[in-house]
Design a protein around this motif. Structure first.
Motif, PDB file in Angstrom:
ATOM      1  N   SER A 188       0.851  -1.243   0.015  1.00 41.98           N
ATOM      2  CA  SER A 188      -0.044  -0.023  -0.102  1.00 41.98           C
ATOM      3  C   SER A 188       0.798   1.470   0.017  1.00 41.98           C
ATOM      4  N   ASP A 189       2.243   0.950   0.307  1.00 34.75           N
ATOM      5  CA  ASP A 189       3.114   2.325   0.229  1.00 34.75           C
ATOM      6  C   ASP A 189       3.641   2.713  -1.009  1.00 34.75           C
ATOM      7  N   ARG A 190       3.584   1.739  -2.087  1.00 35.10           N
ATOM      8  CA  ARG A 190       4.332   2.151  -3.233  1.00 35.10           C
ATOM      9  C   ARG A 190       3.577   3.199  -3.847  1.00 35.10           C
ATOM     10  N   ALA A 191       2.447   3.512  -3.949  1.00 36.18           N
ATOM     11  CA  ALA A 191       1.812   4.675  -4.727  1.00 36.18           C
ATOM     12  C   ALA A 191       2.150   5.772  -3.915  1.00 36.18           C
ATOM     13  N   LEU A 192       2.076   5.685  -2.648  1.00 40.47           N
ATOM     14  CA  LEU A 192       2.425   7.061  -1.800  1.00 40.47           C
ATOM     15  C   LEU A 192       4.008   7.465  -1.954  1.00 40.47           C
ATOM     16  N   ILE A 193       4.808   6.434  -1.850  1.00 41.54           N
ATOM     17  CA  ILE A 193       6.206   6.718  -2.307  1.00 41.54           C
ATOM     18  C   ILE A 193       6.488   7.391  -3.684  1.00 41.54           C
ATOM     19  N   ALA A 194       5.629   6.729  -4.625  1.00 40.17           N
ATOM     20  CA  ALA A 194       5.799   7.420  -5.877  1.00 40.17           C
ATOM     21  C   ALA A 194       5.413   8.872  -5.818  1.00 40.17           C
ATOM     22  N   SER A 195       4.196   9.200  -5.163  1.00 36.85           N
ATOM     23  CA  SER A 195       3.830  10.594  -5.081  1.00 36.85           C
ATOM     24  C   SER A 195       4.932  11.830  -4.400  1.00 36.85           C
ATOM     25  N   ASP A 234       6.890  -1.643  11.783  1.00 35.63           N
ATOM     26  CA  ASP A 234       6.163  -2.558  11.290  1.00 35.63           C
ATOM     27  C   ASP A 234       6.392  -2.681   9.504  1.00 35.63           C
ATOM     28  N   GLY A 235       7.171  -1.756   9.054  1.00 35.35           N
ATOM     29  CA  GLY A 235       7.522  -2.015   7.656  1.00 35.35           C
ATOM     30  C   GLY A 235       6.421  -0.546   6.878  1.00 35.35           C
ATOM     31  N   TYR A 236       5.636  -0.327   7.520  1.00 31.86           N
ATOM     32  CA  TYR A 236       4.838   0.745   6.727  1.00 31.86           C
ATOM     33  C   TYR A 236       5.418   2.175   6.929  1.00 31.86           C
ATOM     34  N   HIS A 237       5.002   3.102   6.206  1.00 34.68           N
ATOM     35  CA  HIS A 237       5.541   4.457   6.324  1.00 34.68           C
ATOM     36  C   HIS A 237       4.691   5.385   6.774  1.00 34.68           C
ATOM     37  N   VAL A 238       4.986   6.380   7.375  1.00 30.59           N
ATOM     38  CA  VAL A 238       4.161   7.690   7.562  1.00 30.59           C
ATOM     39  C   VAL A 238       4.566   8.595   6.795  1.00 30.59           C
ATOM     40  N   PHE A 239       3.671   9.577   6.403  1.00 38.90           N
ATOM     41  CA  PHE A 239       3.932  10.500   5.405  1.00 38.90           C
ATOM     42  C   PHE A 239       3.530  11.941   5.867  1.00 38.90           C
ATOM     43  N   ALA A 240       4.286  13.120   5.279  1.00 40.25           N
ATOM     44  CA  ALA A 240       3.880  14.256   5.980  1.00 40.25           C
ATOM     45  C   ALA A 240       4.155  15.319   4.383  1.00 40.25           C
ATOM     46  N   LYS A 241       3.455  16.456   4.628  1.00 36.12           N
ATOM     47  CA  LYS A 241       3.601  17.365   3.858  1.00 36.12           C
ATOM     48  C   LYS A 241       4.627  18.352   4.145  1.00 36.12           C
ATOM     49  N   THR A 242       4.872  18.735   5.133  1.00 32.51           N
ATOM     50  CA  THR A 242       5.976  19.534   5.697  1.00 32.51           C
ATOM     51  C   THR A 242       7.073  19.092   6.447  1.00 32.51           C
ATOM     52  N   TYR A 243       8.094  19.864   6.492  1.00 35.63           N
ATOM     53  CA  TYR A 243       9.438  19.411   7.156  1.00 35.63           C
ATOM     54  C   TYR A 243       9.047  19.346   8.669  1.00 35.63           C
ATOM     55  N   ALA A 244       8.343  20.033   8.928  1.00 32.75           N
ATOM     56  CA  ALA A 244       7.875  20.321  10.686  1.00 32.75           C
ATOM     57  C   ALA A 244       7.272  18.964  11.171  1.00 32.75           C
ATOM     58  N   GLU A 245       6.184  18.592  10.411  1.00 31.66           N
ATOM     59  CA  GLU A 245       5.335  17.397  10.372  1.00 31.66           C
ATOM     60  C   GLU A 245       6.359  16.352  10.357  1.00 31.66           C
ATOM     61  N   HIS A 246       7.263  16.211   9.465  1.00 33.56           N
ATOM     62  CA  HIS A 246       8.246  15.207   9.285  1.00 33.56           C
ATOM     63  C   HIS A 246       9.221  14.990  10.571  1.00 33.56           C
TER      64      HIS A 246
END
Length: 339
Positions: A232-239, A319-331
């Protein structure tokens, strides 16, 4: 004393069913006992503990290796005293008749003078060479020479770099049934031909509409392949990759650093991120010079169908999943939470 139950043999079945079905049954018998086809590569059939003849017959029919599961069971029943399902991997070809398959299974032989080779997604050229050598397909020196020097008639290789990474990303990961007499050149060409099948006319049209070259498609696919653990992370990482490329922000992919190191490290250091190389996506914006591994179908499709997000960062969880963020602060908050 209980009587031993008598069973009917194959010819008894023929006589009985011929009376009922006449020539229709005989016609079916003639058809069902023939090989499924006159050509085709053998495939791997895995017999696990507890597998029944009925289950095996259904699998063989579903995979288009036999014409009739019923006929296979009938012939297996006739050989009941000898027919045992030995656990293991078997090479079964659609050119074999059901009777030949049964004889092959009774013998317990798991070879048809071929090598079953599985190239995992994310393998590099050097790893693929090592795997082929382990399977008895050529020598390391011979395969390396093929990869670095031999010519192949594929348009997608016209701008390939020189050296060991010339075919990086294009040796398609799949399970191959390779005859033992296959030469190193033929083995490498087999992997390239499989990649060519991914490059369908529809894919080529989509690449044009996305303004992507084949090389860029494979590069991005390789980055996703090495970064994504969960489907499920592939398309998100692509974005994330596309969003960064749009604003010329360095991709900062750890996997490109691991590619430079050759031997992966559990954790990268600050010094690792300073390695002077065009493959260092921390120091250089845009695409690296070439793919860093062989992407599978799912990663290549993720490039063609990225999620529509504003994400520019992600961090891996345990667990292998990723957490995504829009800004560096969120990251930074996500890094603190999950790393």
């Amino acid at each position: 004393m209980a009587r031993k139950k008598k069973t009917m043999g194959v010819f008894t079945w023929i006589i009985l069913l011929s009376v009922v079905g006449g020539f229709g049954f005989l016609s079916w018998w003639s058809w069902a006992t023939k090989p499924f086809s006159t050509s085709g590569n053998s495939v791997k059939i895995t017999i696990s503990p507890g597998t029944t003849a009925a289950q095996l017959a259904e699998e063989l029919q579903e995979r288009q290796l036999i014409r009739s599961a019923g006929m296979f069971q009938l012939l297996a029943r006739e050989r009941r005293d000898n027919f045992k399902l030995y656990v293991g991997d078997y090479q079964i070809a659609p050119t074999m008749s059901p009777k030949e398959m049964i004889e092959h299974l009774i013998s317990g032989s798991t070879s048809l003078d071929t090598n079953m080779v599985t190239i995992p997604e994310g393998y590099t050229t050097e790893q693929i060479i090592e795997l082929l050598v382990q399977k008895g397909i050529g020598s390391k020196g011979g395969l390396t020479k093929v990869v670095t020097e031999d010519s192949f008639p594929y348009e997608f290789l016209k701008d390939a770099p020189q050296g060991i990474h010339r075919l990086e990303g294009y040796l398609f990961p799949n399970t191959y049934d390779i005859p033992v007499e296959t030469s190193p050149h033929e083995a490498i060409d087999l992997l390239l031909r499989q990649f060519a099948k991914e490059l369908t006319p529809e894919v080529q049209k989509q690449l044009v509409s996305m303004k992507l070259s084949v090389a860029q498609w494979v590069i991005l696919g390789s980055l996703i392949e090495k970064e994504a653990v969960r489907e499920s992370d592939r398309a998100l990482i692509a974005s994330v990759l596309f969003n960064r490329l749009k604003i010329n922000q360095p991709l900062q992919i750890d996997a490109t650093i691991q590619f430079l190191l050759g031997t992966p490290k559990p954790k990268l250091t600050y010094q690792d991120l300073q390695i002077p190389s065009p493959y260092n996506t921390y120091l250089h914006a845009g695409y690296p010079p070439g793919p860093i591994a062989s992407p599978g179908h799912a990663s290549l499709q993720a490039v063609l169908n990225p999620a529509q997000t504003d994400f520019r960062y992600y961090v891996a969880k345990k667990d292998g999943y990723h957490v995504f963020a829009k800004t560096y602060a969120e990251h930074l908050k996500n890094v603190e939470l999950y790393q």
